[in-house]
Design a protein around this motif. Sequence first.
Motif, PDB file in Angstrom:
ATOM      1  N   ARG A  19       0.830  -1.208   0.000  1.00 10.85           N
ATOM      2  CA  ARG A  19       0.000   0.000   0.000  1.00 10.85           C
ATOM      3  C   ARG A  19       0.867   1.261   0.000  1.00 10.85           C
ATOM      4  NH1 ARG A  19      -5.176   0.347   1.853  1.00 10.85           N
ATOM      5  NH2 ARG A  19      -4.622   1.917   3.398  1.00 10.85           N
ATOM      6  N   ALA A  20       2.018   1.189   0.651  1.00  6.98           N
ATOM      7  CA  ALA A  20       2.917   2.349   0.678  1.00  6.98           C
ATOM      8  C   ALA A  20       3.607   2.559  -0.659  1.00  6.98           C
ATOM      9  CB  ALA A  20       3.959   2.177   1.782  1.00  6.98           C
ATOM     10  N   ASP A  21       3.775   1.494  -1.443  1.00  3.60           N
ATOM     11  CA  ASP A  21       4.435   1.591  -2.747  1.00  3.60           C
ATOM     12  C   ASP A  21       3.611   0.829  -3.783  1.00  3.60           C
ATOM     13  OD1 ASP A  21       6.086   1.837  -4.898  1.00  3.60           O
ATOM     14  OD2 ASP A  21       7.807   0.804  -4.023  1.00  3.60           O
ATOM     15  N   PRO A  22       2.579   1.476  -4.359  1.00  4.85           N
ATOM     16  CA  PRO A  22       1.700   0.789  -5.323  1.00  4.85           C
ATOM     17  C   PRO A  22       2.414   0.323  -6.582  1.00  4.85           C
ATOM     18  CG  PRO A  22       0.723   2.854  -4.543  1.00  4.85           C
ATOM     19  CD  PRO A  22       2.139   2.844  -4.083  1.00  4.85           C
ATOM     20  N   SER A  23       3.640   0.805  -6.825  1.00  5.02           N
ATOM     21  CA  SER A  23       4.359   0.414  -8.041  1.00  5.02           C
ATOM     22  C   SER A  23       4.895  -1.016  -7.971  1.00  5.02           C
ATOM     23  CB  SER A  23       5.518   1.379  -8.302  1.00  5.02           C
ATOM     24  OG  SER A  23       6.499   1.294  -7.271  1.00  5.02           O
ATOM     25  N   ILE A  24       4.874  -1.633  -6.791  1.00  2.46           N
ATOM     26  CA  ILE A  24       5.359  -3.016  -6.656  1.00  2.46           C
ATOM     27  C   ILE A  24       4.422  -3.953  -7.427  1.00  2.46           C
ATOM     28  CG2 ILE A  24       5.862  -4.901  -5.068  1.00  2.46           C
ATOM     29  CD1 ILE A  24       6.472  -2.841  -2.929  1.00  2.46           C
ATOM     30  N   PRO A  25       4.914  -4.732  -8.386  1.00  7.35           N
ATOM     31  CA  PRO A  25       4.040  -5.641  -9.140  1.00  7.35           C
ATOM     32  C   PRO A  25       3.367  -6.662  -8.228  1.00  7.35           C
ATOM     33  CG  PRO A  25       6.208  -5.426 -10.186  1.00  7.35           C
ATOM     34  CD  PRO A  25       6.313  -4.789  -8.830  1.00  7.35           C
ATOM     35  N   ALA A  26       2.157  -7.047  -8.598  1.00  7.40           N
ATOM     36  CA  ALA A  26       1.400  -8.009  -7.780  1.00  7.40           C
ATOM     37  C   ALA A  26       2.108  -9.350  -7.682  1.00  7.40           C
ATOM     38  CB  ALA A  26       0.001  -8.182  -8.363  1.00  7.40           C
ATOM     39  N   GLU A  27       2.850  -9.720  -8.743  1.00  5.85           N
ATOM     40  CA  GLU A  27       3.518 -11.023  -8.742  1.00  5.85           C
ATOM     41  C   GLU A  27       4.861 -11.007  -8.019  1.00  5.85           C
ATOM     42  OE1 GLU A  27       4.536  -8.775 -12.490  1.00  5.85           O
ATOM     43  OE2 GLU A  27       2.732  -9.242 -11.324  1.00  5.85           O
ATOM     44  N   GLN A  28       5.307  -9.835  -7.588  1.00  7.12           N
ATOM     45  CA  GLN A  28       6.590  -9.728  -6.891  1.00  7.12           C
ATOM     46  C   GLN A  28       6.485 -10.288  -5.470  1.00  7.12           C
ATOM     47  OE1 GLN A  28       9.778  -8.541  -7.867  1.00  7.12           O
ATOM     48  NE2 GLN A  28      10.208  -9.528  -5.921  1.00  7.12           N
ATOM     49  N   ALA A  29       7.342 -11.250  -5.141  1.00  2.00           N
ATOM     50  CA  ALA A  29       7.325 -11.859  -3.808  1.00  2.00           C
ATOM     51  C   ALA A  29       8.035 -10.948  -2.806  1.00  2.00           C
ATOM     52  CB  ALA A  29       8.002 -13.225  -3.850  1.00  2.00           C
ATOM     53  N   ILE A  30       7.444 -10.838  -1.613  1.00  2.00           N
ATOM     54  CA  ILE A  30       8.001  -9.974  -0.564  1.00  2.00           C
ATOM     55  C   ILE A  30       8.147 -10.782   0.719  1.00  2.00           C
ATOM     56  CG2 ILE A  30       7.637  -7.893   0.835  1.00  2.00           C
ATOM     57  CD1 ILE A  30       5.975  -6.757  -1.414  1.00  2.00           C
ATOM     58  N   ALA A  31       9.287 -10.595   1.388  1.00  2.00           N
ATOM     59  CA  ALA A  31       9.508 -11.179   2.707  1.00  2.00           C
ATOM     60  C   ALA A  31       9.999 -10.078   3.644  1.00  2.00           C
ATOM     61  CB  ALA A  31      10.530 -12.305   2.639  1.00  2.00           C
ATOM     62  N   VAL A  32       9.471 -10.088   4.859  1.00  2.00           N
ATOM     63  CA  VAL A  32       9.885  -9.121   5.879  1.00  2.00           C
ATOM     64  C   VAL A  32      10.878  -9.805   6.792  1.00  2.00           C
ATOM     65  CG1 VAL A  32       9.100  -7.652   7.769  1.00  2.00           C
ATOM     66  CG2 VAL A  32       7.678  -7.916   5.727  1.00  2.00           C
ATOM     67  N   ILE A  33      12.020  -9.146   7.025  1.00  2.00           N
ATOM     68  CA  ILE A  33      13.121  -9.748   7.773  1.00  2.00           C
ATOM     69  C   ILE A  33      13.265  -9.078   9.138  1.00  2.00           C
ATOM     70  CG2 ILE A  33      15.570 -10.327   7.747  1.00  2.00           C
ATOM     71  CD1 ILE A  33      13.868 -11.631   5.529  1.00  2.00           C
ATOM     72  N   ALA A  34      13.208  -9.873  10.188  1.00  2.00           N
ATOM     73  CA  ALA A  34      13.421  -9.381  11.549  1.00  2.00           C
ATOM     74  C   ALA A  34      14.857  -9.685  11.978  1.00  2.00           C
ATOM     75  CB  ALA A  34      12.436 -10.040  12.508  1.00  2.00           C
ATOM     76  N   LYS A  35      15.374  -8.868  12.899  1.00  2.00           N
ATOM     77  CA  LYS A  35      16.756  -9.016  13.353  1.00  2.00           C
ATOM     78  C   LYS A  35      16.807  -9.140  14.864  1.00  2.00           C
ATOM     79  CE  LYS A  35      18.488  -6.050   9.618  1.00  2.00           C
ATOM     80  NZ  LYS A  35      19.237  -4.794   9.305  1.00  2.00           N
ATOM     81  N   SER A  36      17.745  -9.950  15.339  1.00  2.00           N
ATOM     82  CA  SER A  36      18.038 -10.047  16.761  1.00  2.00           C
ATOM     83  C   SER A  36      19.525 -10.321  16.883  1.00  2.00           C
ATOM     84  CB  SER A  36      17.216 -11.156  17.425  1.00  2.00           C
ATOM     85  OG  SER A  36      17.547 -11.278  18.788  1.00  2.00           O
ATOM     86  N   GLY A  37      20.297  -9.269  17.142  1.00  2.00           N
ATOM     87  CA  GLY A  37      21.740  -9.401  17.135  1.00  2.00           C
ATOM     88  C   GLY A  37      22.215  -9.668  15.725  1.00  2.00           C
TER      89      GLY A  37
END
Length: 503
Positions: A19-37
């Motif tokens: 929603r923040a970047d509507p230019s991202i294609p629908a077929e583009q896969a997205i993963a959110v990465i969390a960090k701990s150390g």
Amino acid sequence: MTRVVSIYLPDLPTDRIRRADPSIPAEQAIAVIAKSGSRRWVSAVDGAAKKAGVHVGMHAAKAQALFRGLTMTDADPAADAAALKRITFWALTQYSPIVAVDGQDGLVMDTEGADHLQGGEEPMLVRIANQFRAKGLKTRVAIADTWGAANACARAITREVVIVPRGETVRAVEQLPLSLLRVPDKIVGDLRTLGFKTIGELANTPRAPLTLRFGPEIGRRLDHMFGRTPEPIDPIRTDEQIEVSRSFAEPIGAAETINKYVGRLVVELVDELQRRGLGVRRTDLIVEKVDGTRQAIRAGTAKPARNVAWLTKLFKDRTEKIEPGFGIEKLTLVAILAEPLDETQRSSSLIAEEVIDLTPLIDLYGNRGQRVYRVAPVASDVPERSVQRIGAASDPVDGAWVNHWKRPVRLLARAEQIDVMALMPDHPPVWIMWRGKRRKVKNADGPERIFGEWWQRNSEMAAVRDYFVIEDDAGERLWIFRSGDGVDPDTGSHRWFMHGVFG
């Protein structure tokens, strides 16, 4: 009886990114990465990433190696929480007076008295799911007798809409996993070590040994889920919302007393609205009872208002729905939606022009669950796109329908396919078959050619419709069209459709 809706947003982090970047294609896969150390792992994935085999908990390096085209974004819990809060505020104005954030991935609302305004539970839930999908948010919506049951079913059942019938809570949740009981993860892990797998197994175990070992939390959550003890929903509020309340040392319950204090709260609310130069469009009366439960009544107006007598009447017409139970200990009146309202000076002429204000009638119908609206023109040659619904008290819309051909009084919600006998490409039908009835065509006028709107859809680049006004042997005048020009198959299917009925 209270009914609770849980709205689960399983892909909120990735949906927020899209929603923040509507230019991202629908077929583009997205993963959110969390960090701990130094450790990095996948904390959220969208549908495309799931299909590629990426899952929550996977090491970031392994996910990247598994799928080269994967877009990896750092987790931002604060942005996710802010987005969820905005969504909850929006839901508060749309669906129910009692809406709250539910964990990190959903919201919950009490819909008692609100479902009838939207045609019942199933149409209400379908509408909620459709509206969230239109906003680019994947959602699962469940309704049940309790917050715990609705929350669990929304997360466990993969259907978009889940309705747990009244009184069927036990049957609906007894086979669900322990992780949906909303107790700390450590307790869930210890229970699994002891051999418990489902909520039903835990509910059928004697309470005393569980309380002795794990404390009261398990019993409390089971009682909430099965409705043995109430679990009030504390509705979300903003600092900008105007709110007035009255607490009672001795609980009240008589209808006359309730109406008296509602009238006083309206006066206080209107005074504050006037001080800020606002008028209220949507107002909620929250009733807090001695047993900890809440009940809410919502009143809306077609235009911003701060007329004490009228606002009081809107609530007094509905206070008979309040069930005081053992008594009411607090009444709160909240201006959920307020807009600027300027004072208007009345004409001082001896003979003033009479203006009929239909707003009170619109308000009465609207608060009874009726949908009141006007239609306005839209610049489009395609008939179903040439009209829009606007608020019944909205300002006049500039523009008008400009057509050389007359339009039918009633346009069908969807064009219905018909069988015809006609000589193509330009001749009207000799007869048509519509809704099982064969009609002989006595007179016809047309064709009126309407072209597709290529700027709306690429598929309409060559699209054509040929419309005819026909009169059948019974004298009924109908509006039909052929999809296509009758020659080139690229212009349409050449099937015939019924689209409207003249008066």
